[in-house]
Design a protein around this motif. Sequence first.
Motif, PDB file in Angstrom:
ATOM      1  N   LEU A   1       5.900  33.298  26.687  1.00  0.00           N
ATOM      2  CA  LEU A   1       5.522  32.017  27.285  1.00  0.00           C
ATOM      3  C   LEU A   1       4.255  31.489  26.619  1.00  0.00           C
ATOM      4  N   LEU A   2       3.301  32.386  26.394  1.00  0.00           N
ATOM      5  CA  LEU A   2       2.057  31.978  25.751  1.00  0.00           C
ATOM      6  C   LEU A   2       2.320  31.514  24.319  1.00  0.00           C
ATOM      7  N   MET A   3       3.255  32.182  23.632  1.00  0.00           N
ATOM      8  CA  MET A   3       3.594  31.756  22.268  1.00  0.00           C
ATOM      9  C   MET A   3       4.004  30.292  22.264  1.00  0.00           C
ATOM     10  N   VAL A   4       4.933  29.958  23.168  1.00  0.00           N
ATOM     11  CA  VAL A   4       5.450  28.591  23.207  1.00  0.00           C
ATOM     12  C   VAL A   4       4.331  27.609  23.516  1.00  0.00           C
ATOM     13  N   VAL A   5       3.509  27.958  24.495  1.00  0.00           N
ATOM     14  CA  VAL A   5       2.502  27.010  24.933  1.00  0.00           C
ATOM     15  C   VAL A   5       1.371  26.883  23.925  1.00  0.00           C
ATOM     16  N   VAL A   6       0.981  28.010  23.332  1.00  0.00           N
ATOM     17  CA  VAL A   6      -0.106  27.956  22.352  1.00  0.00           C
ATOM     18  C   VAL A   6       0.324  27.139  21.138  1.00  0.00           C
ATOM     19  N   GLY A   7       1.546  27.336  20.694  1.00  0.00           N
ATOM     20  CA  GLY A   7       2.020  26.565  19.544  1.00  0.00           C
ATOM     21  C   GLY A   7       2.163  25.096  19.889  1.00  0.00           C
ATOM     22  N   GLY A   8       2.691  24.832  21.048  1.00  0.00           N
ATOM     23  CA  GLY A   8       2.910  23.455  21.467  1.00  0.00           C
ATOM     24  C   GLY A   8       4.303  23.327  22.039  1.00  0.00           C
ATOM     25  N   SER A   9       4.410  23.340  23.381  1.00  0.00           N
ATOM     26  CA  SER A   9       5.744  23.286  23.965  1.00  0.00           C
ATOM     27  C   SER A   9       6.282  21.866  23.831  1.00  0.00           C
ATOM     28  N   GLY A  10       7.568  21.783  23.541  1.00  0.00           N
ATOM     29  CA  GLY A  10       8.168  20.467  23.372  1.00  0.00           C
ATOM     30  C   GLY A  10       8.108  19.966  21.941  1.00  0.00           C
TER      31      GLY A  10
ATOM     32  N   GLY B   1       6.563  24.135  17.329  1.00  0.00           N
ATOM     33  CA  GLY B   1       5.560  24.759  18.192  1.00  0.00           C
ATOM     34  C   GLY B   1       5.758  26.258  18.364  1.00  0.00           C
ATOM     35  N   PRO B   2       6.969  26.689  18.794  1.00  0.00           N
ATOM     36  CA  PRO B   2       7.147  28.125  19.040  1.00  0.00           C
ATOM     37  C   PRO B   2       6.945  28.984  17.801  1.00  0.00           C
TER      38      PRO B   2
ATOM     39  N   LEU C   1      -9.296  31.928  24.956  1.00  0.00           N
ATOM     40  CA  LEU C   1      -8.839  30.868  24.059  1.00  0.00           C
ATOM     41  C   LEU C   1      -7.682  30.083  24.677  1.00  0.00           C
ATOM     42  N   VAL C   2      -6.766  30.824  25.319  1.00  0.00           N
ATOM     43  CA  VAL C   2      -5.618  30.136  25.927  1.00  0.00           C
ATOM     44  C   VAL C   2      -6.092  29.181  27.023  1.00  0.00           C
ATOM     45  N   ILE C   3      -7.030  29.654  27.868  1.00  0.00           N
ATOM     46  CA  ILE C   3      -7.519  28.791  28.954  1.00  0.00           C
ATOM     47  C   ILE C   3      -8.192  27.548  28.366  1.00  0.00           C
ATOM     48  N   LEU C   4      -9.032  27.753  27.332  1.00  0.00           N
ATOM     49  CA  LEU C   4      -9.716  26.616  26.708  1.00  0.00           C
ATOM     50  C   LEU C   4      -8.699  25.638  26.127  1.00  0.00           C
ATOM     51  N   LEU C   5      -7.680  26.202  25.475  1.00  0.00           N
ATOM     52  CA  LEU C   5      -6.654  25.352  24.867  1.00  0.00           C
ATOM     53  C   LEU C   5      -5.962  24.515  25.936  1.00  0.00           C
ATOM     54  N   MET C   6      -5.670  25.154  27.084  1.00  0.00           N
ATOM     55  CA  MET C   6      -4.992  24.433  28.164  1.00  0.00           C
ATOM     56  C   MET C   6      -5.875  23.322  28.722  1.00  0.00           C
ATOM     57  N   VAL C   7      -7.190  23.587  28.779  1.00  0.00           N
ATOM     58  CA  VAL C   7      -8.091  22.565  29.312  1.00  0.00           C
ATOM     59  C   VAL C   7      -8.161  21.375  28.358  1.00  0.00           C
TER      60      VAL C   7
ATOM     61  N   GLY D   1      -0.930  20.277  25.058  1.00  0.00           N
ATOM     62  CA  GLY D   1       0.169  20.248  24.097  1.00  0.00           C
ATOM     63  C   GLY D   1       0.080  21.362  23.073  1.00  0.00           C
ATOM     64  N   GLY D   2      -0.815  22.314  23.258  1.00  0.00           N
ATOM     65  CA  GLY D   2      -0.921  23.430  22.329  1.00  0.00           C
ATOM     66  C   GLY D   2      -1.574  23.028  21.019  1.00  0.00           C
ATOM     67  N   LEU D   3      -1.427  23.901  20.024  1.00  0.00           N
ATOM     68  CA  LEU D   3      -2.096  23.661  18.741  1.00  0.00           C
ATOM     69  C   LEU D   3      -1.542  22.408  18.057  1.00  0.00           C
ATOM     70  N   ILE D   4      -0.212  22.219  18.111  1.00  0.00           N
ATOM     71  CA  ILE D   4       0.349  21.037  17.467  1.00  0.00           C
ATOM     72  C   ILE D   4      -0.149  19.779  18.176  1.00  0.00           C
ATOM     73  N   GLY D   5      -0.196  19.848  19.508  1.00  0.00           N
ATOM     74  CA  GLY D   5      -0.723  18.714  20.272  1.00  0.00           C
ATOM     75  C   GLY D   5      -2.164  18.420  19.885  1.00  0.00           C
ATOM     76  N   ALA D   6      -2.956  19.491  19.719  1.00  0.00           N
ATOM     77  CA  ALA D   6      -4.353  19.311  19.317  1.00  0.00           C
ATOM     78  C   ALA D   6      -4.411  18.677  17.928  1.00  0.00           C
ATOM     79  N   GLY D   7      -3.514  19.132  17.036  1.00  0.00           N
ATOM     80  CA  GLY D   7      -3.455  18.560  15.696  1.00  0.00           C
ATOM     81  C   GLY D   7      -3.164  17.072  15.744  1.00  0.00           C
ATOM     82  N   HIS D   8      -2.193  16.700  16.590  1.00  0.00           N
ATOM     83  CA  HIS D   8      -1.867  15.281  16.727  1.00  0.00           C
ATOM     84  C   HIS D   8      -3.055  14.481  17.221  1.00  0.00           C
TER      85      HIS D   8
END
Lengths: 292, 324
Positions: free
Chosen positions: B243-252, B256-257, B285-291, B295-302
């Motif tokens: 689950l963390l893999m999907v979310v960290v990469g960017g779900s949707g 991302g996965p 890191l995961v909590i910070l990313l969620m805050v 959208g995960g790393l890809i979302g952050a990239g966007h």
Amino acid sequence: MAEFIQIILSGLAAGSIYALAAVGFTLLWQASQTINFAQGEFVMLPAFFVLVGMTVLGLGLWPSVALALVLSLLVLGVMFKKLVVEPMLPHGTLPLVIATIALGLLLKESVKEFYGATAQPFPPIFPQEVYQVAGASIAAQDIGNLAVSMLAIGGLQLFLTRTRTGRCMQATAQNPAVAEILGVNVKRMVMYTFLINAALATVASVLISPIYLAKFSNGETLGLVAFIAAIVGGFNQIRGALVGGLLIGVIDNISAVYISAQYRSAMPLLLLIAIILFRPQGLLGTSEGRSV
Amino acid sequence: MTRLQMLFCALGLAGLIAAPLGQGNYIVYTMTSWLVFSISAMGLNLTLGYAGQVSLAQAGFMGVGAYVTALMTLAGVPWIAAAFVSISTSFVLGLLLGYPALRVQHHFLAFVTLAFNTLLFLVLRNEEEITGGSFGLVGMPRPNVLGLATDSNLSFYYFALVCFVVAAGVMWWILRSPWGRAFKALRENPIRAESLGLKIRRQTLLAFAIGSAFGGFAGALQTPQVQFIEPHSFALIHSLKLLLMVVVGGSGFFFGPMLGAAVVILLPEVLRFTEGYYLIIYATLVILLMVYSPGGLIGAGHKIRDRLMPRTEARRDMEKGFQL
């Protein structure tokens, strides 16, 4: 028969502690739609605050418990709400679910690294005596645990229904927008909920740790049980969580003795699946209707 | 697909083909793990990122796939048949689990899958006569493809790569088909999707079952890769990891996965110097990313790209998660 009474009683005692965790879980859900996947770790952590107070600071048991309560309110109440839940609410439930999963991992690993990976003995709160009543041996500890949990939940119920603040909290849970229009300080009420959850977790922790020992991984089972209890009883009712907790405690004990020790932990899970199949709103819950 | 995207995909594929050449066994093995977990995370992304349901049993479905494949290949059935059975079993189990859970909203699927994963673990551990209990199963053969053995780690890597490309292609096709578009419609605005005649429950159920089938496929690959399976590899904690893999990469997001799987598998290597603190750092890191970027790393990239190169503002109501 005597054995049966004994099993039921110790089941109720364990179940009442589960109920504490489940009630906190339900409250958080009602007040802020937070599904707290770290609830088990919330119950695991205060025991270590107590141990730190006793071993590092050299305090007695009760001052340490007080210290643990203050720390829990601060860390599991205020900090959890301000640093994790609040910034994430606008993103919807999913990121918050993920964040609480990560938070659980964080708490667990921190305890393991900074305190120790082995199970720590925890001083009992109640005398370790066992009474013989009509052939059944009844532990004072069980009676004490049951009494304290019931008092805590009963007191909470009175607070929620009989005081002005409690009713404001209920209004917030039912409909935050309307509550706000009626002049309820919604943010403060939500904060109270988080503080109550932290306090309940502390009580549960102090009660359960003498039985199971304090260990960093305790949260895994406790969290699962709190979940199941909350859903079985009904997600939107405090008394539902209470009934769910007691039921799980008793079923757990009965299945360990009469069915199979190997599949002991499967029984609550099967109960969960049955409830979701046949009565998704829970035993005492009321249907919330579909949100889509 | 635009021409530029095609070019990038071709480059990426060439990179994946060239990457393991001349590397040590350990690196090739780790990269194979990444491929396997990417397939599983891709499936979970369909459930989570497109259908918006939390599944906490993806590792459980991998376990189903792994054990089915192990038992069948040990009995002499060819891998490809075993993999097919694994995928179908996971798909049917997904339907059976999802049907009752999706009758009610509020992430009930999360709880049902949580229970399923825990139950599965108990069954795998306790039914020693079939599953080998906590000793697990050993000695599963690696498959032969067109008469070529895949016994060396490098050849198995290429085998897994082919499976990965097939899985990614199927996922791409699903997402582009009318079905997949329905998933997206559902995610963007469930009310409008329903008013346009989409059966929300059926679509969500299908997404979950297909996602689970991907998990089963990944499990079927994991069996010959590791050649040793035991219940703990499929416990709840691994579902959370997926689950963390999907979310960290960017779900949707389609990629991302894969990115998330790379981060989750490679991060322990990068953070090895932190020793025991690895999981603490990771969780923070995961909590910070969620805050900062749900959208995960890809979302952050966007987000960063949009800030550096502002384009015309897209319609607010087309954004992810916006509801009327």
